[in-house]
Write a protein that holds these residues in place. Structure first.
Motif, PDB file in Angstrom:
ATOM      1  N   HIS B  11      75.315  43.656  58.777  1.00  0.00           N
ATOM      2  CA  HIS B  11      74.443  43.838  57.628  1.00  0.00           C
ATOM      3  C   HIS B  11      73.770  42.542  57.201  1.00  0.00           C
ATOM      4  N   PHE B  12      73.265  41.843  58.166  1.00  0.00           N
ATOM      5  CA  PHE B  12      72.499  40.645  57.850  1.00  0.00           C
ATOM      6  C   PHE B  12      71.405  40.466  58.889  1.00  0.00           C
ATOM      7  N   TRP B  21      73.686  34.175  61.393  1.00  0.00           N
ATOM      8  CA  TRP B  21      74.647  34.699  60.430  1.00  0.00           C
ATOM      9  C   TRP B  21      75.750  35.487  61.121  1.00  0.00           C
ATOM     10  N   VAL B  24      78.143  32.974  62.298  1.00  0.00           N
ATOM     11  CA  VAL B  24      78.965  32.483  61.192  1.00  0.00           C
ATOM     12  C   VAL B  24      80.061  33.488  60.872  1.00  0.00           C
ATOM     13  N   PHE B  25      79.712  34.759  60.889  1.00  0.00           N
ATOM     14  CA  PHE B  25      80.685  35.819  60.616  1.00  0.00           C
ATOM     15  C   PHE B  25      81.809  35.784  61.651  1.00  0.00           C
ATOM     16  N   THR B  28      84.071  32.672  61.101  1.00  0.00           N
ATOM     17  CA  THR B  28      84.986  32.810  59.966  1.00  0.00           C
ATOM     18  C   THR B  28      86.082  33.827  60.263  1.00  0.00           C
ATOM     19  N   LEU B  29      85.710  34.897  60.983  1.00  0.00           N
ATOM     20  CA  LEU B  29      86.718  35.893  61.367  1.00  0.00           C
ATOM     21  C   LEU B  29      87.747  35.271  62.308  1.00  0.00           C
ATOM     22  N   VAL B  31      88.562  32.072  62.454  1.00  0.00           N
ATOM     23  CA  VAL B  31      89.401  31.154  61.678  1.00  0.00           C
ATOM     24  C   VAL B  31      90.470  31.925  60.928  1.00  0.00           C
ATOM     25  N   TYR B  32      90.079  33.070  60.376  1.00  0.00           N
ATOM     26  CA  TYR B  32      91.033  33.897  59.640  1.00  0.00           C
ATOM     27  C   TYR B  32      92.134  34.418  60.566  1.00  0.00           C
TER      28      TYR B  32
END
Lengths: 196, 172
Positions: B11-12, B21, B24-25, B28-29, B31-32
């Motif tokens: 959704h970007f 983006w 980036v998603f 971050t996923l 890293v989590y």
């Protein structure tokens, strides 16, 4: 449509639900969380934000069983840093800060100190209640998929300021903060929210 | 409609830099997931041993130093059938405290001399880690010795933990 006009179509209040915990529970997560949030446009691309929820956790260790439960609340501010003239639409890129607080209880049962030179011993740590405080920074996006219906994700870096649990047992999870054996945590949320 | 469906998943994508983006998603996923996976190692790599550590000391010309006892036999009070040390030559001993009671006695026998060490303590179950589980920690309240082997003793460190540092100096 001019970007400013689209932005004006938004109302001031957002209310949402974090759906990631439900997905995690499908994969057998040891903790269960329900989290809702709201934010209010206070102008100049700033949003007052509040979040809250409940969680419980169970852990079966090698010589003990652990349970905990509690509630948490966070409050802070978000800044929408998207450049409306470059990215027209109602979507948002949010960077923010939070102060978090939780109140929870935990206990450990069937603690078996194994036999060595002396016989084995069975004991427990009865339910203890305590509070925790932390700070966090937040970054994420919120995209409009239908008019006034948004989905998004955010990642949070959390720093534990204080936790009042006894030194004899770190909590498995600090409600709303994450892993209770660490002073810092990374949190991730995937949410759905409504603008009204 | 296709645009809406696409945005439901990524959704970007309507951002001009949509691929960025999405990257980036994913980062971050990742890293989590990495931060979660760090807690997934269930192997216990810590020592679970908790011993009362007693060092033997002597004073010569006002100078204190370690000393070694020969033919030392040590066992728990009323446990003479199970020796902790059997005619050993040692300058320190590691003694297991009884997790079921608030005091433990030990018998020290060396040649014809016999001492009884009585240790009184508080107990506290302590979670080493979620992988290692619980051990019992102790805090010494009182330590006494009776007999004709040792002259005196001194508590150096009252907390008996997995650190296994010296807790008591016993003087001869």
């Amino acid at each position: 449509m001019p970007a400013l006009a689209q932005n004006d179509s938004l109302r001031r209040v957002w209310v949402g639900l974090d759906i990631l915990p439900f997905a995690k529970s499908i994969y057998g997560s040891k903790d269960n969380t329900v989290e809702i949030f709201g934010s209010y446009n206070i102008g100049k691309k700033r949003y007052a934000a509040a979040e809250g929820g409940f969680s419980s956790a169970k852990y079966q260790g090698s010589n003990f069983s652990y349970t905990s439960g509690g509630w948490f609340a966070r409050a802070g501010i978000d800044f929408n840093v998207i450049r409306q003239e470059k990215f027209p639409g109602n979507d948002q890129i949010l960077i923010g800060f939070r102060y978090g607080f939780s109140s929870m209880h935990y206990q450990a049962e069937n603690i078996q100190i194994p036999a060595g030179y002396w016989p084995a011993f069975l004991t427990e740590i009865r339910s203890v209640s305590f509070g925790s405080h932390w700070l966090e920074t937040r970054a994420g996006i919120r995209a409009e998929v239908f008019p006034h219906l948004f989905i998004g994700w955010s990642v949070a870096g959390r720093l534990l300021l204080y936790s009042g649990h006894p030194v004899s047992m770190d909590p498995f999870v600090v409600t709303g903060f994450g892993n209770g054996t660490r002073k810092t945590n990374v949190g991730f949320s995937y949410f759905i929210c409504f603008n009204f | 409609m296709l645009r809406i469906k696409t945005r439901l998943f990524f959704h970007f994508t309507h951002f001009p830099a949509g691929k960025g983006w999405f990257l980036v998603f994913l980062i971050t996923l990742a890293v989590y997931c990495w931060s979660i996976s760090c807690t997934g190692d269930n192997a216990c790599k810590q020592s679970r041993d908790v011993f009362l550590m007693v060092s033997f000391r002597s004073t010569v010309h006002n100078t204190e130093h370690d000393t070694t006892l020969s033919y030392l036999t040590v066992y728990g009070l009323r446990r003479s059938d199970s020796l902790l040390y059997d005619s050993a030559q040692v300058n320190k001993v590691s003694l297991p405290l009884n997790p079921s009671t608030d005091s433990t006695g030990f018998v020290f026998a060396c040649h014809d001399a016999v001492d009884t060490l009585m240790v009184v303590y508080n107990r506290q179950p302590h979670l080493l880690s979620y992988e290692c589980g619980f051990v019992m920690y102790y805090r010494l309240i009182q330590v006494t010795i009776r007999g004709n082997l040792a002259d005196s003793l001194h508590i150096i460190q009252s907390d008996v933990t997995t650190d296994n540092g010296t807790n008591i100096h016993m003087y001869y």
